[in-house]
Write a protein that holds these residues in place. Sequence first.
Motif, PDB file in Angstrom:
ATOM      1  N   PHE A   1       1.907 -24.649 -41.318  1.00 39.17           N
ATOM      2  CA  PHE A   1       1.058 -25.694 -40.423  1.00 39.17           C
ATOM      3  C   PHE A   1       1.783 -26.132 -39.234  1.00 39.17           C
ATOM      4  CE2 PHE A   1      -0.781 -25.737 -44.525  1.00 39.17           C
ATOM      5  CZ  PHE A   1      -2.144 -25.493 -44.412  1.00 39.17           C
ATOM      6  N   SER A   2       1.794 -25.301 -38.168  1.00 41.05           N
ATOM      7  CA  SER A   2       2.768 -25.375 -36.933  1.00 41.05           C
ATOM      8  C   SER A   2       2.632 -26.939 -36.243  1.00 41.05           C
ATOM      9  CB  SER A   2       2.742 -24.354 -36.286  1.00 41.05           C
ATOM     10  OG  SER A   2       1.586 -24.130 -35.718  1.00 41.05           O
ATOM     11  N   THR A   3       1.553 -27.523 -36.490  1.00 43.65           N
ATOM     12  CA  THR A   3       1.191 -28.788 -35.881  1.00 43.65           C
ATOM     13  C   THR A   3       1.902 -29.871 -36.573  1.00 43.65           C
ATOM     14  OG1 THR A   3      -0.593 -29.171 -37.139  1.00 43.65           O
ATOM     15  CG2 THR A   3      -1.315 -28.177 -35.150  1.00 43.65           C
ATOM     16  N   VAL A   4       2.679 -29.476 -37.643  1.00 39.59           N
ATOM     17  CA  VAL A   4       3.314 -30.721 -38.307  1.00 39.59           C
ATOM     18  C   VAL A   4       4.865 -30.666 -38.100  1.00 39.59           C
ATOM     19  CG1 VAL A   4       3.837 -31.828 -40.648  1.00 39.59           C
ATOM     20  CG2 VAL A   4       1.412 -30.719 -40.169  1.00 39.59           C
ATOM     21  N   ILE A   5       5.262 -31.831 -37.434  1.00 35.79           N
ATOM     22  CA  ILE A   5       6.538 -31.846 -37.234  1.00 35.79           C
ATOM     23  C   ILE A   5       7.468 -32.748 -38.452  1.00 35.79           C
ATOM     24  CG2 ILE A   5       8.487 -32.903 -35.632  1.00 35.79           C
ATOM     25  CD1 ILE A   5       6.559 -32.189 -33.374  1.00 35.79           C
ATOM     26  N   VAL A   6       8.439 -32.481 -38.936  1.00 39.80           N
ATOM     27  CA  VAL A   6       9.132 -33.103 -40.253  1.00 39.80           C
ATOM     28  C   VAL A   6      10.347 -33.360 -39.753  1.00 39.80           C
ATOM     29  CG1 VAL A   6       9.613 -33.010 -42.773  1.00 39.80           C
ATOM     30  CG2 VAL A   6       7.347 -31.799 -41.714  1.00 39.80           C
ATOM     31  N   CYS A   7      10.886 -34.412 -40.418  1.00 41.09           N
ATOM     32  CA  CYS A   7      12.103 -34.886 -40.330  1.00 41.09           C
ATOM     33  C   CYS A   7      12.940 -35.362 -41.517  1.00 41.09           C
ATOM     34  CB  CYS A   7      12.413 -35.951 -39.194  1.00 41.09           C
ATOM     35  SG  CYS A   7      12.000 -37.617 -39.444  1.00 41.09           S
ATOM     36  N   THR A   8      14.075 -35.455 -41.673  1.00 42.69           N
ATOM     37  CA  THR A   8      14.909 -36.175 -42.869  1.00 42.69           C
ATOM     38  C   THR A   8      15.174 -37.676 -42.660  1.00 42.69           C
ATOM     39  OG1 THR A   8      17.082 -35.956 -41.822  1.00 42.69           O
ATOM     40  CG2 THR A   8      16.129 -33.914 -42.971  1.00 42.69           C
ATOM     41  N   GLU A   9      15.518 -37.971 -43.931  1.00 41.63           N
ATOM     42  CA  GLU A   9      15.656 -39.480 -43.831  1.00 41.63           C
ATOM     43  C   GLU A   9      16.866 -39.787 -43.059  1.00 41.63           C
ATOM     44  OE1 GLU A   9      16.907 -41.065 -47.630  1.00 41.63           O
ATOM     45  OE2 GLU A   9      17.131 -39.243 -48.355  1.00 41.63           O
ATOM     46  N   ASN A  10      17.834 -38.891 -42.798  1.00 37.55           N
ATOM     47  CA  ASN A  10      19.012 -39.162 -42.017  1.00 37.55           C
ATOM     48  C   ASN A  10      18.531 -39.427 -40.361  1.00 37.55           C
ATOM     49  OD1 ASN A  10      20.883 -38.878 -44.105  1.00 37.55           O
ATOM     50  ND2 ASN A  10      20.870 -36.640 -43.620  1.00 37.55           N
ATOM     51  N   PHE A  11      17.447 -38.416 -39.918  1.00 41.79           N
ATOM     52  CA  PHE A  11      16.973 -38.546 -38.798  1.00 41.79           C
ATOM     53  C   PHE A  11      16.336 -39.978 -38.659  1.00 41.79           C
ATOM     54  CE2 PHE A  11      13.848 -38.097 -35.351  1.00 41.79           C
ATOM     55  CZ  PHE A  11      14.266 -37.320 -34.272  1.00 41.79           C
ATOM     56  N   VAL A  12      15.521 -40.521 -39.521  1.00 38.78           N
ATOM     57  CA  VAL A  12      14.687 -41.448 -39.591  1.00 38.78           C
ATOM     58  C   VAL A  12      15.753 -42.758 -39.408  1.00 38.78           C
ATOM     59  CG1 VAL A  12      13.195 -43.317 -40.790  1.00 38.78           C
ATOM     60  CG2 VAL A  12      12.719 -41.096 -40.490  1.00 38.78           C
ATOM     61  N   ASN A  13      16.997 -42.796 -40.032  1.00 36.01           N
ATOM     62  CA  ASN A  13      17.708 -43.956 -40.405  1.00 36.01           C
ATOM     63  C   ASN A  13      18.463 -44.236 -39.004  1.00 36.01           C
ATOM     64  OD1 ASN A  13      17.153 -44.535 -43.015  1.00 36.01           O
ATOM     65  ND2 ASN A  13      18.652 -43.045 -43.992  1.00 36.01           N
ATOM     66  N   ALA A  14      19.136 -42.833 -38.410  1.00 37.44           N
ATOM     67  CA  ALA A  14      19.754 -42.910 -37.115  1.00 37.44           C
ATOM     68  C   ALA A  14      18.704 -43.486 -35.895  1.00 37.44           C
ATOM     69  CB  ALA A  14      20.022 -41.493 -36.807  1.00 37.44           C
ATOM     70  N   CYS A  15      17.518 -43.234 -36.080  1.00 36.86           N
ATOM     71  CA  CYS A  15      16.617 -43.698 -34.868  1.00 36.86           C
ATOM     72  C   CYS A  15      16.515 -45.136 -34.893  1.00 36.86           C
ATOM     73  CB  CYS A  15      15.218 -42.795 -35.020  1.00 36.86           C
ATOM     74  SG  CYS A  15      15.394 -41.226 -34.526  1.00 36.86           S
ATOM     75  N   GLN A  16      16.409 -45.673 -36.504  1.00 34.24           N
ATOM     76  CA  GLN A  16      16.267 -47.225 -36.759  1.00 34.24           C
ATOM     77  C   GLN A  16      17.626 -47.851 -36.278  1.00 34.24           C
ATOM     78  OE1 GLN A  16      14.797 -47.013 -40.711  1.00 34.24           O
ATOM     79  NE2 GLN A  16      12.653 -46.744 -40.019  1.00 34.24           N
ATOM     80  N   ARG A  17      18.467 -47.265 -36.928  1.00 32.05           N
ATOM     81  CA  ARG A  17      19.944 -47.814 -36.444  1.00 32.05           C
ATOM     82  C   ARG A  17      19.986 -47.873 -34.942  1.00 32.05           C
ATOM     83  NH1 ARG A  17      22.200 -45.273 -39.765  1.00 32.05           N
ATOM     84  NH2 ARG A  17      23.127 -43.554 -38.525  1.00 32.05           N
ATOM     85  N   LEU A  18      19.885 -47.164 -34.435  1.00 35.86           N
ATOM     86  CA  LEU A  18      19.964 -46.732 -32.930  1.00 35.86           C
ATOM     87  C   LEU A  18      18.946 -47.441 -31.979  1.00 35.86           C
ATOM     88  CD1 LEU A  18      21.253 -43.247 -32.679  1.00 35.86           C
ATOM     89  CD2 LEU A  18      22.673 -45.111 -32.239  1.00 35.86           C
ATOM     90  N   GLY A  19      17.885 -48.232 -32.662  1.00 33.79           N
ATOM     91  CA  GLY A  19      16.776 -48.525 -31.907  1.00 33.79           C
ATOM     92  C   GLY A  19      15.904 -47.778 -31.092  1.00 33.79           C
ATOM     93  N   LEU A  20      15.740 -46.330 -31.523  1.00 37.13           N
ATOM     94  CA  LEU A  20      15.036 -45.446 -30.829  1.00 37.13           C
ATOM     95  C   LEU A  20      13.747 -45.407 -31.193  1.00 37.13           C
ATOM     96  CD1 LEU A  20      17.841 -42.613 -30.959  1.00 37.13           C
ATOM     97  CD2 LEU A  20      17.468 -44.308 -29.092  1.00 37.13           C
ATOM     98  N   ASP A  21      12.669 -45.950 -30.696  1.00 40.75           N
ATOM     99  CA  ASP A  21      11.408 -45.986 -31.077  1.00 40.75           C
ATOM    100  C   ASP A  21      10.580 -44.950 -29.915  1.00 40.75           C
ATOM    101  OD1 ASP A  21      11.534 -47.301 -28.581  1.00 40.75           O
ATOM    102  OD2 ASP A  21      10.439 -49.215 -29.313  1.00 40.75           O
ATOM    103  N   GLY A  22       9.060 -44.973 -30.445  1.00 39.61           N
ATOM    104  CA  GLY A  22       8.138 -44.291 -29.533  1.00 39.61           C
ATOM    105  C   GLY A  22       7.430 -43.367 -30.466  1.00 39.61           C
ATOM    106  N   VAL A  23       7.988 -43.205 -31.611  1.00 42.35           N
ATOM    107  CA  VAL A  23       7.194 -42.153 -32.704  1.00 42.35           C
ATOM    108  C   VAL A  23       7.472 -42.932 -33.891  1.00 42.35           C
ATOM    109  CG1 VAL A  23       7.990 -40.157 -31.750  1.00 42.35           C
ATOM    110  CG2 VAL A  23       9.242 -40.994 -33.423  1.00 42.35           C
ATOM    111  N   ALA A  24       6.237 -42.408 -34.800  1.00 44.28           N
ATOM    112  CA  ALA A  24       6.149 -43.250 -36.111  1.00 44.28           C
ATOM    113  C   ALA A  24       6.632 -42.330 -37.188  1.00 44.28           C
ATOM    114  CB  ALA A  24       4.591 -43.771 -36.500  1.00 44.28           C
ATOM    115  N   PHE A  25       7.150 -42.760 -38.314  1.00 46.01           N
ATOM    116  CA  PHE A  25       7.561 -41.803 -39.180  1.00 46.01           C
ATOM    117  C   PHE A  25       6.765 -42.125 -40.773  1.00 46.01           C
ATOM    118  CE2 PHE A  25      11.498 -42.768 -36.802  1.00 46.01           C
ATOM    119  CZ  PHE A  25      11.483 -41.350 -36.321  1.00 46.01           C
ATOM    120  N   HIS A  26       6.142 -41.117 -41.314  1.00 49.53           N
ATOM    121  CA  HIS A  26       5.315 -41.312 -42.205  1.00 49.53           C
ATOM    122  C   HIS A  26       5.911 -40.478 -43.423  1.00 49.53           C
ATOM    123  CE1 HIS A  26       2.209 -42.969 -39.630  1.00 49.53           C
ATOM    124  NE2 HIS A  26       2.452 -42.076 -38.863  1.00 49.53           N
ATOM    125  N   PRO A  27       6.178 -41.082 -44.728  1.00 45.88           N
ATOM    126  CA  PRO A  27       6.676 -40.229 -45.848  1.00 45.88           C
ATOM    127  C   PRO A  27       5.946 -39.232 -46.168  1.00 45.88           C
ATOM    128  CG  PRO A  27       6.456 -42.837 -46.373  1.00 45.88           C
ATOM    129  CD  PRO A  27       5.764 -42.545 -44.917  1.00 45.88           C
TER     130      PRO A  27
END
Length: 239
Positions: free
Chosen positions: A208-234
């Motif tokens: 399903f190529s419309t779905v982009i997936v990331c790891t919790e490492n990516f989420v944690n890094a974005c939150q730690r660095l204050g990088l927003d603009g997207v939402a992360f859904h488990p």
Amino acid sequence: MHYFIVEKDKSSDYTGIINGSHKWGLPGVISCPACKATWGDNSRTYPSADLTSVAALADFEEARAEPIEEYERLRDLVRPLLPPEAQLDPGTALGPIVGSAQGRFGPLVSPDPWWLLVQREALEKLQAEGLRGLKGCRTQLRFRQRNAPELLELELLSAGRLHTDCLPPNRQPPCPRCGRFGLTLPKTRLLDAATVPPHVDVFRLEDFSTVIVCTENFVNACQRLGLDGVAFHPLPVSR
């Protein structure tokens, strides 16, 4: 490891708008001889592809459907110019995003569910965190404002599949000729742990190529660095 679906953050106050498309692309297919489907899907993108050395460049500039033999000829022609693991479905988008942009953009940008862009400074911060598989590609966007950001598109390789438990039991396998996987994205999604790549922190699903997936490492890094603009859904994972 936990995984998340990456989508536009609809609650943010960023006003950025992008009106554009990728410079080149493969044609869709007219009436595949095996499955009889006419289709094409431009959600799979390879923005690093440089087709300027191709003699018949005009063959990749117009979105259209062709007999499968022509699609296969053009696919094989550009395959050496793409990453070895590239999945080249009918309609695959190639090259940089070309178009216009305006407004205020966040560090991460998802103008469509299957695109993920990032400002250069944010990408450099994420790479410095040791995140894997982050390749930013230049865009060709014209900004209607001063102090415009430099937006790069992440090249997302296809990896990982949804588990069969969340798919219809009577589903047909992908077409052996054109590769069409004619299923609607299920509302309840379960990632197949056996198919998850160990070497990337953000990727596009194979099935399903419309779905982009990331790891919790990516989420944690974005939150730690204050990088927003997207939402992360488990995204639940089969064990």
